[in-house]
Design a protein around this motif. Structure first.
Motif, PDB file in Angstrom:
ATOM      1  N   ALA A   1      41.946  57.958  39.370  1.00  0.00           N
ATOM      2  CA  ALA A   1      42.743  57.953  38.142  1.00  0.00           C
ATOM      3  C   ALA A   1      43.115  59.376  37.726  1.00  0.00           C
ATOM      4  O   ALA A   1      44.260  59.640  37.330  1.00  0.00           O
ATOM      5  CB  ALA A   1      41.967  57.253  37.018  1.00  0.00           C
TER       6      ALA A   1
ATOM      7  N   ARG B   1      45.905  60.691  40.299  1.00  0.00           N
ATOM      8  CA  ARG B   1      46.975  59.790  40.748  1.00  0.00           C
ATOM      9  C   ARG B   1      48.360  60.441  40.686  1.00  0.00           C
ATOM     10  O   ARG B   1      49.258  60.047  41.422  1.00  0.00           O
ATOM     11  CB  ARG B   1      46.945  58.485  39.959  1.00  0.00           C
ATOM     12  N   HIS B   2      48.537  61.454  39.831  1.00  0.00           N
ATOM     13  CA  HIS B   2      49.848  62.089  39.707  1.00  0.00           C
ATOM     14  C   HIS B   2      49.994  63.338  40.574  1.00  0.00           C
ATOM     15  O   HIS B   2      51.042  63.982  40.539  1.00  0.00           O
ATOM     16  CB  HIS B   2      50.146  62.430  38.246  1.00  0.00           C
TER      17      HIS B   2
ATOM     18  N   GLY C   1      47.893  62.243  45.657  1.00  0.00           N
ATOM     19  CA  GLY C   1      47.635  60.953  45.018  1.00  0.00           C
ATOM     20  C   GLY C   1      48.830  60.024  45.068  1.00  0.00           C
ATOM     21  O   GLY C   1      48.691  58.826  45.334  1.00  0.00           O
ATOM     22  N   ARG C   2      50.016  60.565  44.818  1.00  0.00           N
ATOM     23  CA  ARG C   2      51.236  59.741  44.894  1.00  0.00           C
ATOM     24  C   ARG C   2      51.494  59.279  46.329  1.00  0.00           C
ATOM     25  O   ARG C   2      51.822  58.123  46.555  1.00  0.00           O
ATOM     26  CB  ARG C   2      52.445  60.518  44.355  1.00  0.00           C
TER      27      ARG C   2
ATOM     28  N   ASP D   1      47.322  55.244  42.351  1.00  0.00           N
ATOM     29  CA  ASP D   1      47.462  54.420  41.144  1.00  0.00           C
ATOM     30  C   ASP D   1      47.253  52.932  41.389  1.00  0.00           C
ATOM     31  O   ASP D   1      47.037  52.163  40.455  1.00  0.00           O
ATOM     32  CB  ASP D   1      48.818  54.656  40.482  1.00  0.00           C
ATOM     33  N   SER D   2      47.247  52.501  42.649  1.00  0.00           N
ATOM     34  CA  SER D   2      47.048  51.066  42.919  1.00  0.00           C
ATOM     35  C   SER D   2      45.803  50.781  43.764  1.00  0.00           C
ATOM     36  O   SER D   2      45.616  49.647  44.191  1.00  0.00           O
ATOM     37  CB  SER D   2      48.296  50.493  43.603  1.00  0.00           C
TER      38      SER D   2
ATOM     39  N   SER E   1      41.979  49.986  44.070  1.00  0.00           N
ATOM     40  CA  SER E   1      40.937  49.481  43.164  1.00  0.00           C
ATOM     41  C   SER E   1      39.594  49.256  43.861  1.00  0.00           C
ATOM     42  O   SER E   1      38.670  48.725  43.251  1.00  0.00           O
ATOM     43  CB  SER E   1      41.405  48.181  42.507  1.00  0.00           C
TER      44      SER E   1
END
Length: 183
Positions: free
Chosen positions: A51, A54-55, A59-60, A65-66, A68
């Motif tokens: 988290a 993610r940016h 991370g991108r 961001d997806s 889990s």
């Protein structure tokens, strides 16, 4: 040794003893709790790291961001060599991008390793705090096992924390120097 020095040493040793006991108590409770169920703790840590980053470019590109679960992470993020990660570190140093870590590095740990180019690893405030916490916990438990090892003078051998400055103005140096907090 003069009387004031003996008294000063006694108070310093007493303060060290209290500090290490407190660290052991707090760390012992946390370690006992986490060791009963390590996987949920590992999952929380992984999700927190994903988290927070993610940016970033990395991370991108890897869909942080997806993700889990650890399985999803392992499927999307292959084990890499430093040479595969070097472009992200270079983007941070040369362009100021949040390419590998969203948290701005305090400095970079430089290792020479086996390649012809040094490796500069970003060291963030949160990572440095974690390293210092681990070191403090280890010392506290070592003290419990062998308190006599802590009597008298102590010698810590570390490499310089600051060996130079990178293009982004951040210093680079040794991990041992940064963790020890020397300047």
């Amino acid at each position: 040794m003069s009387t004031p020095a003996v008294v000063t040493d006694w108070f310093a040793n007493a303060a060290l003893e209290l500090k290490l006991r407190a660290v052991r108590a707090m760390s012992g409770v946390r370690l006992a709790r986490v060791s009963r169920a390590p996987m949920p703790a590992q999952r929380r840590l992984l999700l927190r790291i994903l988290a927070a980053n993610r940016h970033t470019t990395f991370g991108r590109q890897h869909g942080f961001d997806s993700i889990s679960s650890y399985g999803e992470f392992a499927a999307r993020v292959a084990v890499s060599t430093f040479e595969q990660v070097r472009p992200y570190v270079a983007a941070e140093i040369e362009l100021g991008e949040a390419a590998l870590t969203a948290e701005k590095p305090l400095c970079y740990v430089r290792t020479s390793g086996t390649t012809d180019q040094p490796k500069d690893l970003p060291l963030t405030a949160s990572h440095l705090k974690s390293l210092r916490d681990i070191q403090e916990t280890a010392i506290a438990f070592q003290h419990r096992q062998c308190p006599e090892a802590f009597s008298g003078a102590m010698l810590a051998i570390v490499s310089p924390p600051r060996e130079g400055v990178l293009a982004n103005g951040r210093p680079f140096g040794s991990a041992s120097g940064f963790v020890a907090g020397s300047t």
